[in-house]
Design a protein around this motif. Structure first.
Motif, PDB file in Angstrom:
ATOM      1  N   TYR A   1      -4.833   1.056  -1.191  1.00 26.65           N
ATOM      2  CA  TYR A   1      -5.621   0.129  -1.987  1.00 26.65           C
ATOM      3  C   TYR A   1      -6.091  -1.068  -1.173  1.00 26.65           C
ATOM      4  O   TYR A   1      -5.288  -1.746  -0.528  1.00 26.65           O
TER       5      TYR A   1
ATOM      6  N   ALA B   1      -2.908  -5.963  -3.668  1.00 27.49           N
ATOM      7  CA  ALA B   1      -1.959  -5.359  -2.718  1.00 27.49           C
ATOM      8  C   ALA B   1      -1.009  -6.408  -2.151  1.00 27.49           C
ATOM      9  O   ALA B   1       0.173  -6.156  -1.976  1.00 27.49           O
TER      10      ALA B   1
ATOM     11  N   ASN C   1       0.828  -1.197   0.000  1.00 30.62           N
ATOM     12  CA  ASN C   1       0.000   0.000   0.000  1.00 30.62           C
ATOM     13  C   ASN C   1       0.862   1.246   0.000  1.00 30.62           C
ATOM     14  O   ASN C   1       2.045   1.228   0.252  1.00 30.62           O
TER      15      ASN C   1
ATOM     16  N   THR D   1      -7.083  -6.680   3.738  1.00 27.73           N
ATOM     17  CA  THR D   1      -6.630  -7.449   2.573  1.00 27.73           C
ATOM     18  C   THR D   1      -6.352  -8.914   2.904  1.00 27.73           C
ATOM     19  O   THR D   1      -6.219  -9.729   1.990  1.00 27.73           O
TER      20      THR D   1
END
Lengths: 895, 201, 343
Positions: free
Chosen positions: A440, A445, A190, A689
């Motif tokens: 993101y 990622a 990120n 994530t």
């Protein structure tokens, strides 16, 4: 000048040679048809770098009378607004704005030399600028450097312009002090930083940054306030007892020594607490990967995959094989080599960093370090889970976050990485309650590479080695942020830096290297030497003052904007997790003869011949992808691409952007204009994530192999071109030694072997009135009224006992000198500072002949620091922000 | 209906958004502020902390300023707000000497926001709402209250440390918060019975 | 004659400054947010205190039917009257909106000390004005009645002034006994001093006044002793010390005058010092009392200290105003035909 002229119109006066008085006394345009009308506009604040608070602008008789937060249900600020946002009207009604295009008639340049600006029409200014830039482009487009910065974060044409023009030299003025991205890029994939999940976190350690209150960012402060009410424990490690430290536990630390504290804390977790998230380390990091004596992974001969050791049959296997008993720790013999796991390497490397060792350097008591390490692991609830939207996540409600005041020192990248290691020991990466990237939120990622570890993202991913190097010099600093100081060094010493072309033009767009970098004289000299310089400016800041052409742009309230929501720099919580949003700013009518920055760039591009056609600005825009949030951004896509052969208005571009937006469900730009925003909440599970690659489907680097690989490539590239690393005496000692996969205590020229009279260390911070000079807050009189009453703002803060020892009283005039420069100011004795610290806030001082007087009052911290290459962190290129200083009383000074 | 406010000092982060929001909403001239935030420190290193005390006007129920005003320009309204009628004020400033909370300010002259430059359009417009030579004070944003909103300082606070509402209603958010948090007025011993309560700190 | 010319020049300067003050407001004064009351208020208190004190002394002398030199009461009353007018003018100048002063009549806020001041000062000035006319000053019973009313009115006026002290220890203005006592004594001593100086100028002598001043100064010293003992807080107050020294000096001078060398010079010197003392005391209650901001220092560490030194305009108005009072006094006396010298 009559004070009653309430409705005089702007008289365009091309040809006038201006003085400061004639520039500041120019009256604003008011449209007579606005008389008697009240209007409310949707606004987006831009008084700080975040720039996403939704506001409501009220106009009466065409005059902006109120700027306040928009509805209490509108993210991310939910109706609140910080002091800077509330002062935005002064940004609009600022007599010191640049109000018309100007061309310099006095060739002599200096901060106290009158440029004798001649006012010209836009036609003349744009034609002249474009002609100059075209000449440079025809000769060598690399001759143009574009200096960007926090002064303008809203242009969508700058990057396509740069690419279409063909120059690689986009120089961020801010990068020297913002080398805070490596760890986030490597571990989270990120950009720019990592933040804490304040919805769930129960124990948060923060160093060298703000989660909100220190410089009053609304969303961060909201979230922190709620988290503290929920009972979250906050630990603030800082030389200053700051606004946030007042809300939790303050751990005073000597400036510039956070790396020692972090190493000791990691040591304590590994050797004393003895508990850490074994599951996480085994399944989601490269800690179990075997490292050969040569330094690389032990790789499977057949597949080339890195291997881990299975204790059950004493053999190494590729990482994605199935294991009977995976070894996290240990050294093993294999084919004549002794290989150790990454975990063992780190553990061995940290063995000497006891809390007692750290105490000698950082002054943090060993017992405190031990307690915090234990509390951190205790609160981490290792092994627990939480269900969100039907998905089961590991639940690790702890986070340790560092930023600028930790990373901007020699060894700063290491500090960043040790912070990540500590979080990994608790398993608190990209899971609820823990540490998340603030960019993101998609799977890409942390997508795994063939090595099983995630692809290094953003700045942790080496830049290509360009040789001969570009002005950015990032070939030699492949993991740096932005490196204007290296550009200046290279221009002074082109042979040393292997520079083979010259700087021919300088386009300044929001950056201020002279005030907000180090050693201002080097940039003043650079601007004197560059053959042509142009500034797209809001006010007469130092670089604009030294330019040849000034193209005045709208202030932010006049600047129409359509923006995607970028997750925030301070913290996250349920207020924004899963939020995808578009925001729109309805512009206020321009007061002066200014233009929208993107219109200026498109006009220039048209005249240079790079707007249309293949490889032109529109073509680039058609393929541009949002740097921070990738496919979640406002990226144009089929069938809404721009026709690259016709000229487009900004509204046309915005229309296509809305239609192209990934989360659009049939809305148009007109809908967004009407509502002011378009909110599309996504399932919260997509915010972490971990969701995309759970269990052992990807791995974060615990043993920082990326540094070794970068070093290998860099060394190979230097050898290939037969050059030495520029600017340092011994490249092994000064550069490659730092590219060590195991972070270590690097020492620092500001801590080791320093002359005894330099017995204090300077430090700097942002404040509620100053968070970078975005929106010109230094010169904003509403903020100035308030910061003049703040005891610790724009003064030289000193611990009270230290001051007494030095015979200094509160209010005395003093001079603070580092080995590179000095400042003078009034002393403030305070209990809120570490005894070894000298604190100077913000960035006050310097200025030019045509500045708002508020810009000329110091003290300016930046005059104490240097950009000399041997003082930088060699990996990130970051400038040292805690120089050793001495302090002495000076007679006869006044505030 | 008696307007009152609770300020939770444990939540206040000393950012001064309230002070600037007050200036923004009320348009007071340069140097004049109806709201202030005291910033100070408590303790001795290493146990020292920043402290904050935001102070609007206390809107005392037994207001010394209303007592000393010779023309009756300062009045205590039935809704608890102490207001100044600028058309009656003669500018004698005894209310300023009487106020123990330093909540009132006299408009000596109209200065410019941007010193050494001209008054901005905004100032020119908003100066019409003030009279030189009179005293001004916080009025709990009366115009906003009439529109059903809360005060500007309450609305803007990033840490939501303020609650504003009806002190006469025992079930209002502010009344309950005062009880729950054990909030007391500042310098209660002065016995002016303020309508602003502080919790924590 | 030269004195009159000097006074006239000062008066003209003052008039110019007054017009400047009326049109431009507080520009060019040094008043600020912390020191909201300054030389104007101090000057007002000084003039009214001295004037009302003189009127109280005259009324007491009249009531007690003490023999005074011929015309003494007329001269004294006229002088006091001009001082009261001067005080009112300076107070009016100190207002932000001087033209609105009569709003004080329409309001009925009798809790306000200023309203009481307005009415009692008005009454005192009215009575003083009436006494300028022969029908009152030359009637026997009339002047007795006048003296009683005047004593009450002037006494009330001075009492009301005791309520103005900014006492931030409690909300609002709260007088304490010593302050009321002090205010009275200072006013009376100012009155005695004023009349003594007036007498010396006119060649009229009334030693009783100096004896009263002597007694008053001793009482002031007693009250000062009380001041020292009473407060719970310790702390040195340099200005108060200076005032106390002046009181001692006055006592000493008058003691010498009383028992050793009864020369007029000593009495005049003592009277002049007493007036200076009154001026300083008014400075102490007004400006000095604003030295501490209302909110205790602990809540605002490192606030930049405000200071107050009266600006040139303020001094010119005060001194020039005083000159106007004296010129007005001379004018009234001329009109009444009692001015001892020809022009």
């Amino acid at each position: 000048m009559s004070r009653q002229a309430y409705r005089s119109t702007l008289s365009e006066s091309a040809g006038t040679i201006h003085t400061l008085e004639s520039m500041t006394s120019r009256w604003e345009r008011i449209d007579p048809s606005d008389e008697g009308k009240t209007q409310v506009l949707h606004g987006i604040c831009r008084m700080c770098m975040q720039g996403d608070c939704a506001t409501k602008i009220t106009l009466e008789d065409g005059i902006v009378t109120r700027v306040e937060g928009a509805g209490t249900d509108i993210p991310p600020n939910y109706g609140n607004l910080c002091p800077r946002g509330n002062s935005a009207a002064m940004n609009l009604y600022n007599p010191y704005r640049v109000k018309a295009p100007l061309i310099r008639t006095n060739p002599e340049k200096g901060l106290d030399v009158d440029p004798k600006w001649k006012e010209v029409t836009w036609e003349e200014a744009l034609d002249y600028t474009a002609k100059k830039l075209k000449e440079v482009r025809d000769e060598d487009p690399r001759g143009l450097a574009i200096c960007e910065g926090w002064g303008n974060r809203e242009t969508i044409v700058r990057v396509p312009f740069k690419i279409a023009y063909g120059t690689p030299n986009e120089i961020g003025a801010h990068g020297s002090f913002c080398t805070v991205h490596y760890g986030t890029g490597l571990i989270h994939g990120n950009f720019p930083v990592s933040v804490v999940d304040l919805e769930h976190c129960e124990y948060h350690i923060t160093l060298g940054r703000t989660i909100g209150p220190n410089f009053a960012t609304v969303p961060g402060t909201r979230k922190l306030s709620q988290a503290l009410e929920r009972g979250m424990k906050l630990v603030v490690v800082d030389p200053r007892s700051s606004h946030e430290a007042a809300k939790g536990e303050w751990v005073p630390i000597k400036p510039g020594t956070d790396l020692a504290f972090l190493l000791a804390m990691a040591h304590s977790i590994l050797f004393e607490v003895g508990r850490y998230d074994v599951w996480f380390l085994k399944n989601r990091t490269n800690a179990p990967y075997l490292i050969t004596p040569g330094g690389d992974y032990l790789r499977d001969e057949a597949t080339g995959k890195p291997m881990m050791w299975d204790l059950s049959d004493s053999t190494p296997k590729p990482f994605d094989a199935s294991f009977g008993d995976l070894a996290l720790e240990g050294s093993f013999e294999w084919k004549g080599q002794t290989c150790s796991t990454g975990f063992t390497k780190i553990k061995e490397g940290f063995k000497e960093y006891t809390p007692e060792w750290a105490e000698k350097i950082s002054t943090v008591p060993a017992a405190t370090t031990r307690r915090i390490a234990r509390e951190f692991i205790d609160h981490a609830r290792i092994g627990s889970t939480i269900e969100i939207d039907g998905f089961t996540f590991p639940f690790r409600p702890v986070s340790l976050n560092c930023e600028r005041n930790v990373m901007n020192h020699k060894g700063g990248t290491h500090a960043d990485l040790v912070g990540k290691i500590i979080n990994m020991l608790a398993g608190a990466i990209e899971v609820p309650g823990g540490c998340l990237g603030c960019g993101y939120r998609g799977g890409a990622a942390i997508a795994p590479s063939p090595d099983g570890t995630m692809f290094p993202g953003y700045e942790s991913h080496d830049r290509p080695f360009v040789f001969p190097p570009d002005l950015t010099m990032q070939s030699f600093y492949p993991n740096s942020h932005t490196t204007p100081h290296l550009t200046a060094a290279a221009l002074r010493n082109p042979e040393e830096y292997h520079l083979e072309y010259q700087l021919k033009a300088w386009l300044n767009l929001g950056g201020n290297l002279i005030r907000f970098n180090a050693e201002p004289e080097q940039y003043i000299e650079m601007m004197r030497k560059v053959p042509f310089s142009v500034s797209i400016a809001y006010q007469m800041d130092e670089p604009t003052f030294l330019s040849d052409v000034v193209l005045p742009e709208h202030c932010f309230m006049e600047r129409e904007r359509l923006a995607p929501f970028w997750p925030q720099h301070q913290a996250t919580s349920d207020e924004v997790s899963g939020l995808q949003m578009l925001q729109y700013r309805q512009p206020v009518k321009p007061l002066y003869n200014t233009m929208h920055v993107d219109d200026i760039l498109m006009e220039l591009a048209e005249r240079i011949g790079i707007l249309r056609g293949e490889g032109g600005v529109y073509d680039i825009m058609n393929h541009d992808v949002d740097y921070i949030i990738k496919e979640d951004g406002l990226n144009l896509r089929e069938p809404y691409l721009l026709d690259i052969n016709t000229k487009h208005t900004r509204q046309e571009i915005y229309e296509k952007q809305v239609l192209s937006w990934k989360y659009n469900q049939g809305e148009t730009f007109a809908d967004v204009q009407r509502e002011g925003h378009l909110v599309k909440w996504q399932p919260k599970k997509t915010h972490y994530t971990y969701y995309y690659y759970p269990d052992n489907q990807t791995r974060h680097e615990f043993y920082i192999m990326n540094l070794k690989h970068t070093a290998d490539r860099l060394r190979a590239n230097l050898e290939k071109h037969g050059v030495k690393f520029p600017g340092v005496a011994d490249q092994e000692r000064d550069v490659f030694r730092f590219y060590n996969p195991v972070p270590f205590w690097t020492g620092s020229p500001e801590l080791d072997d320093i002359p005894p009279e330099y017995d204090l260390w300077a430090m700097n911070w942002k404040s509620p009135y100053f968070s970078s000079d975005v929106g010109g807050c230094i010169g904003n009189p509403w903020l100035a009224e308030v910061y003049k009453k703040d005891p610790w703002e724009a003064v030289i803060c000193l611990n009270a006992a230290t001051a007494a020892r030095k015979g200094l009283k509160d209010g005395d005039w003093v001079k603070v000198s580092s080995r590179y420069g000095s400042v003078e100011g009034q002393v403030r004795t305070s209990q809120l500072f570490h005894p070894d610290a000298v604190g100077i806030s913000g960035g006050y001082g310097l200025g030019s002949l045509h500045s708002n007087p508020l810009y000329r009052r110091g003290p300016l911290f930046n005059q104490l620091i240097t950009s000399r290459e041997d003082t930088l962190d060699p990996i990130s290129g970051g400038i040292e922000l805690a120089p050793c200083v001495k302090i002495e009383k000076k007679e006869g000074g006044r505030a | 209906m008696r307007y009152g406010m609770l300020i939770d000092l444990n939540k206040c982060v000393g950012c001064n958004a309230c002070t600037v929001a007050c200036r923004n909403n009320n348009g007071t001239p340069a140097g004049v502020s109806l709201h202030k935030l005291l910033k100070y420190e408590a303790g001795v290193y290493p146990n020292a902390k920043m402290k904050f005390r935001p102070m609007p006007c206390m809107h005392c129920q037994d207001a010394p300023c209303a007592k000393v005003c010779p023309t009756g320009a300062t009045v205590q309204r039935p809704d608890g707000i102490v207001d100044v009628d600028a058309n009656k004020c003669i500018g004698c400033r005894s209310c300023i000497t009487a106020c123990p909370y330093d909540s009132r300010q006299f408009i000596w002259d109209f200065g410019d926001y941007y010193e050494q430059a001209q008054p901005t359009r905004l100032e020119q417009k908003r100066r019409l709402e003030f009279q030189k030579g009179t005293v001004v004070k916080c009025t709990f944003c009366l115009t906003r209250l009439q529109q059903g909103k809360v005060t500007a300082c309450t609305a803007t606070c990033p840490s939501q440390c303020r609650v504003f509402g009806d002190l006469d209603d025992p079930n209002s958010e502010v009344s309950r918060a005062i009880v729950d948090k054990g909030a007391r007025p500042f310098r209660e011993e002065l016995e002016t019975h303020p309508s602003v309560y502080y919790a924590g700190g | 004659m030269p004195l009159l010319i000097l006074l006239a020049i000062l008066a003209v300067i003052a008039i110019v400054c007054i017009f400047h003050q009326l049109s431009r407001g507080f520009a060019k004064t040094n008043l600020n947010d912390q020191y909201t009351w300054g030389l104007y208020i101090q000057g007002f208190f000084f003039l009214v205190s001295a004037g009302a004190g003189a009127l109280m002394v005259l009324s007491m002398l009249t009531l007690a039917q003490v023999p005074m030199p011929a015309g003494f009461a007329d001269f004294g009353n006229a002088l006091a009257f001009t001082l009261l007018i001067g005080g009112m003018v300076i107070l009016g100048l100190d207002l932000g909106k001087p033209m609105r002063i009569f709003y004080m009549i329409t309001s009925k806020n009798f809790k306000s000390p200023l309203i009481w001041d307005f009415y009692t000062l008005g009454l005192t000035a009215l009575l003083s004005l009436l006494f300028l006319f022969p029908f009152l000053s030359e009637s026997g019973v009339g002047s007795q009645v006048w003296a009683l009313l005047m004593l009450l009115a002037a006494g009330m006026c001075v009492t009301v002034h005791a309520m103005f002290f900014p006492a931030h220890e409690k909300g609002g203005n709260q007088a304490n006994l010593f302050l009321v006592f002090d205010t009275f004594l200072f006013s009376l001593s100012g009155g005695c001093a004023l009349l003594t100086l007036m007498g010396a100028y006119l060649g009229l002598s009334l030693p009783l006044l100096s004896r009263c001043l002597f007694l008053l100064a001793i009482l002031l010293l007693l009250s000062a002793a009380g001041h020292k003992i009473a407060p719970l807080r310790s702390g040195r107050d340099g200005l108060l010390t200076v005032c106390n020294l002046l009181k001692i000096l006055v006592v000493v001078l008058l003691a010498v005058w009383q028992w050793a060398a009864p020369t007029q010079g000593l009495a005049v010197a003592a009277a002049a010092l007493a007036l200076v003392l009154l001026f300083l005391e008014k400075y102490h209650t007004v400006a000095h009392a604003q030295h501490e901001p209302p909110i205790p220092g602990t809540y605002g560490s490192h606030r930049p200290a405000a200071t107050y030194r009266p600006a040139a305009k303020e001094w010119l108005i005060f001194i020039g105003g005083f000159s106007i009072c004296l010129l007005l006094w001379a004018g009234i006396c001329l009109l009444k035909g009692i001015w001892p010298w020809t022009l």
